[in-house]
Design a protein around this motif. Structure first.
Motif, mmCIF file in Angstrom:
data_model
loop_
_atom_site.group_PDB
_atom_site.id
_atom_site.type_symbol
_atom_site.label_atom_id
_atom_site.label_comp_id
_atom_site.label_asym_id
_atom_site.label_seq_id
_atom_site.Cartn_x
_atom_site.Cartn_y
_atom_site.Cartn_z
ATOM 1 N N ALA A 34 0.845 -1.199 0.000
ATOM 2 C CA ALA A 34 0.000 0.000 0.000
ATOM 3 C C ALA A 34 0.881 1.250 0.000
ATOM 4 O O ALA A 34 1.905 1.308 0.688
ATOM 5 N N GLY A 35 0.479 2.241 -0.775
ATOM 6 C CA GLY A 35 1.216 3.491 -0.822
ATOM 7 C C GLY A 35 2.537 3.416 -1.544
ATOM 8 O O GLY A 35 3.383 4.298 -1.392
ATOM 9 N N GLU A 36 2.706 2.407 -2.370
ATOM 10 C CA GLU A 36 3.976 2.179 -3.069
ATOM 11 C C GLU A 36 3.794 2.413 -4.560
ATOM 12 O O GLU A 36 2.776 2.029 -5.140
ATOM 13 N N CYS A 37 4.773 3.043 -5.175
ATOM 14 C CA CYS A 37 4.814 3.122 -6.635
ATOM 15 C C CYS A 37 5.843 2.107 -7.115
ATOM 16 O O CYS A 37 7.038 2.238 -6.838
ATOM 17 N N LEU A 214 12.657 6.085 -12.526
ATOM 18 C CA LEU A 214 13.584 6.413 -11.445
ATOM 19 C C LEU A 214 13.086 7.593 -10.619
ATOM 20 O O LEU A 214 13.386 7.691 -9.424
ATOM 21 N N GLN A 215 12.322 8.477 -11.242
ATOM 22 C CA GLN A 215 11.857 9.685 -10.561
ATOM 23 C C GLN A 215 10.791 9.406 -9.513
ATOM 24 O O GLN A 215 10.827 10.000 -8.423
ATOM 25 N N ILE A 220 11.500 -1.110 -8.061
ATOM 26 C CA ILE A 220 11.513 -1.368 -9.507
ATOM 27 C C ILE A 220 11.651 -2.863 -9.735
ATOM 28 O O ILE A 220 12.509 -3.524 -9.131
ATOM 29 N N SER A 221 10.797 -3.375 -10.609
ATOM 30 C CA SER A 221 10.865 -4.771 -11.026
ATOM 31 C C SER A 221 11.204 -4.819 -12.515
ATOM 32 O O SER A 221 10.569 -4.125 -13.318
ATOM 33 N N VAL A 222 12.202 -5.608 -12.869
ATOM 34 C CA VAL A 222 12.631 -5.732 -14.261
ATOM 35 C C VAL A 222 12.200 -7.096 -14.783
ATOM 36 O O VAL A 222 12.482 -8.126 -14.152
ATOM 37 N N MET A 223 11.515 -7.107 -15.926
ATOM 38 C CA MET A 223 11.067 -8.359 -16.530
ATOM 39 C C MET A 223 11.805 -8.626 -17.828
ATOM 40 O O MET A 223 12.157 -7.693 -18.560
ATOM 41 N N LYS A 224 12.024 -9.905 -18.087
ATOM 42 C CA LYS A 224 12.658 -10.335 -19.326
ATOM 43 C C LYS A 224 12.167 -11.738 -19.653
ATOM 44 O O LYS A 224 12.180 -12.623 -18.788
ATOM 45 N N ASP A 225 11.694 -11.920 -20.887
ATOM 46 C CA ASP A 225 11.239 -13.231 -21.363
ATOM 47 C C ASP A 225 10.239 -13.882 -20.418
ATOM 48 O O ASP A 225 10.310 -15.079 -20.125
ATOM 49 N N ALA A 235 16.199 3.257 -5.361
ATOM 50 C CA ALA A 235 17.455 3.940 -5.039
ATOM 51 C C ALA A 235 18.679 3.102 -5.387
ATOM 52 O O ALA A 235 19.790 3.635 -5.507
ATOM 53 N N ASP A 236 18.486 1.789 -5.547
ATOM 54 C CA ASP A 236 19.611 0.901 -5.871
ATOM 55 C C ASP A 236 19.884 0.829 -7.371
ATOM 56 O O ASP A 236 20.806 0.138 -7.799
ATOM 57 N N PHE A 237 19.056 1.518 -8.174
ATOM 58 C CA PHE A 237 19.249 1.545 -9.622
ATOM 59 C C PHE A 237 19.656 2.947 -10.070
ATOM 60 O O PHE A 237 19.290 3.952 -9.457
ATOM 61 N N ASP A 238 20.404 3.016 -11.157
ATOM 62 C CA ASP A 238 20.496 4.230 -11.956
ATOM 63 C C ASP A 238 20.166 3.828 -13.388
ATOM 64 O O ASP A 238 19.856 2.666 -13.655
ATOM 65 N N ARG A 239 20.200 4.777 -14.307
ATOM 66 C CA ARG A 239 19.769 4.459 -15.665
ATOM 67 C C ARG A 239 20.634 3.367 -16.298
ATOM 68 O O ARG A 239 20.128 2.464 -16.963
ATOM 69 N N VAL A 240 21.937 3.420 -16.055
ATOM 70 C CA VAL A 240 22.850 2.439 -16.652
ATOM 71 C C VAL A 240 22.556 1.046 -16.126
ATOM 72 O O VAL A 240 22.408 0.082 -16.897
ATOM 73 N N SER A 241 22.441 0.913 -14.799
ATOM 74 C CA SER A 241 22.214 -0.422 -14.223
ATOM 75 C C SER A 241 20.829 -0.953 -14.583
ATOM 76 O O SER A 241 20.635 -2.159 -14.721
ATOM 77 N N LEU A 242 19.864 -0.035 -14.767
ATOM 78 C CA LEU A 242 18.518 -0.458 -15.140
ATOM 79 C C LEU A 242 18.502 -1.006 -16.563
ATOM 80 O O LEU A 242 17.903 -2.060 -16.827
#
Length: 493
Positions: A34-37, A214-215, A220-225, A235-242
């Protein structure tokens, strides 16, 4: 704020989805508090929209468990069930009824609005929400949705998702919500997302614009296949690592652009057009080998200028190409895909003259063209005989690129064409555009994304249907573009 100790609002455990021979989701686990983006990212076809359609009740999982606030939901979970639980979804392929008004579309998700005067109440409800999310929107409750621009339709659908009558909202899924919005309106939405999450409403934000993710995201959840391959605090990601987590590499350095002498070293002039109502001597010019950008706030005449150029090159009423000019539509549902056709036929339709032998289309040539572009632009499909509507929205957009770039057209017009396209494919398309331009093709490109204007040799900024300023070279900066976007053109209607 997120309340970890209270347990998750949404629990997705081992979710699988199979479409025939295609495994779209392969055991996805996901928690939303709840209350999470939650930012949800991944390449086109990674399974993001499929997963959210299951959560919204428009698709049923082949296997796995879905729970809301600890209550497990069984088979038969539907859109109506999601609505009763306070779950709303803004779909990437907009779902408003085009023949109904803004107020009538609001009534669709609020059956409690009935009896005498319901239209007035529905109109007041949606106007109040539009004013909260998009101040200065310029939309009326009596506007017919089909008459609105795609950006305004997107604004209505987003605002409608946050309206409340008899059921409180707990979660809103935003699938590519800013894909047709300019930077100013997108910022309004992101600011509102920040406000509602602080009030305890959860939001899932799917976007290929990683700066947005990031804003405003907490996690953040990353999906692949069809799988979740990374799940961490934002906060543990930046654009490069994402980007790397998605399985792509970041291209370093600025976008390639022609040098300051581009207009003199480019080839012959192919376009010279003065917008209707232009009060001064500004005109749109494009030469062989140039990439020309159209910019400004959404709905300021950029699309109309592209259509004027398109019509001025002998295009037939049927849309057939008559004189070396092709068009990549941003609104693929209305102006892009041919929904009853295969991927192969959708790609080949702009190249029929080259694919003919006598009066007949040669299937072998069409197959070779489609296969080549499927590989070059990375269309995720088993083969080119698959129906176009079996693809994700981003992959449908890739087909439109393949249709245009695979044709023999010397002039390619692009109307905000990157809607719903992932970052890896964008970089590949940017490279293809520059390569094709170096071989003499001319591109005219309307975009709502500032960074894409870095690929342009010259940019025409529109305001109130006319060109307010022309920028080139080092003058193409965000500050200059924003100033020109709000500049009043003396004498303009």
């Amino acid at each position: 704020m997120t309340t970890e100790t209270a347990g998750p609002l949404i629990s997705l455990d081992g979710i699988q989805k199979v479409f025939g021979a295609v495994q779209a989701l392969s055991g996805v686990d996901l928690k939303i508090h709840a209350g999470e983006c939650l930012g949800l990212v991944g390449h086109n076809g990674a399974g993001k929209s499929t997963l959210m359609n299951i959560l919204a009740g428009t698709l049923e999982a082949s296997d796995g468990n879905l729970a809301v606030a600890g209550d497990e939901l069984g088979k038969g979970y539907s859109v109506q069930d999601a609505g009763r639980l306070g779950i709303r979804c803004v779909f990437q392929e907009l779902s408003l009824c085009p023949n109904l008004s803004v107020a009538e579309n609001t009534r669709i998700i609020h059956p409690v609005l009935k009896g005498f005067g319901w239209q007035k109440r529905a109109g007041a409800l949606i106007m109040e929400q539009l004013d909260l999310v998009f101040p200065g929107h310029g939309i009326s409750p009596n506007d017919i949705v089909g008459d609105l621009t795609i950006s305004k339709r997107q604004m209505v659908e987003i605002a409608r998702a946050f309206t409340v009558t008899d059921t409180n909202i707990r979660l809103v899924i935003l699938d590519e919500p800013t894909s047709s919005l300019d930077a100013r309106v997108a910022d309004q939405l992101l600011d509102y997302v920040g406000r509602v999450t602080r009030q305890g409403i959860s939001v899932v934000l799917i976007s290929h614009l990683l700066g947005e993710i990031l804003q405003v995201s907490n996690k953040i959840s990353v999906m692949k296949d069809g799988r979740v391959v990374a799940f961490k605090d934002a906060a543990d990601f930046d654009r490069v690592s994402l980007v790397e987590a998605m399985g792509s590499t970041v291209v370093a350095g600025a976008a390639p652009r022609r040098d300051q002498n581009a207009t003199t070293s480019a080839g012959e002039e192919r376009i010279h057009m003065r917008p209707a109502g232009q009060p001064d001597d500004q005109s749109i010019r494009a030469r062989e080998g140039e990439v020309i950008g159209f910019a400004g706030l959404a709905g300021q005449g950029q699309t109309q200028a592209l259509l004027s150029i398109f019509e001025g090159h002998g295009v037939l009423p049927s849309g057939a190409q008559a004189s070396g000019c092709c068009f990549i539509a941003g609104d693929r549902q209305v102006d892009g895909v041919l929904p009853l056709w295969s991927i192969r036929k959708n790609i080949g339709v702009s190249s029929l003259k080259r694919l003919r032998s006598g009066v007949l289309i040669q299937n072998e040539r069409e197959q070779e063209l489609a296969d080549a572009w499927k590989e070059r632009i990375g269309i995720r499909a088993p083969d080119v005989e698959a129906p176009i509507l079996s693809l994700s929205g981003g992959n449908q957009q890739k087909v439109l690129f393949a249709r245009a770039l695979g044709s023999a057209a010397d002039i390619v017009l692009m109307d905000d064409p990157m809607r719903g396209v992932d970052v890896g494919t964008k970089n590949e398309v940017y490279a293809i555009i520059r390569q094709e331009a170096s071989q003499g093709r001319t591109f005219l490109w309307y975009t709502t994304e500032m960074e894409e204007l870095d690929y342009c040799d010259r940019v025409y900024v529109f305001r109130d249907g006319v060109v307010s300023e022309t920028l080139s070279g080092g003058d193409i900066t965000e500050e200059n573009l924003l100033q020109a976007s709000f500049k009043q053109v003396s004498g303009a209607a």
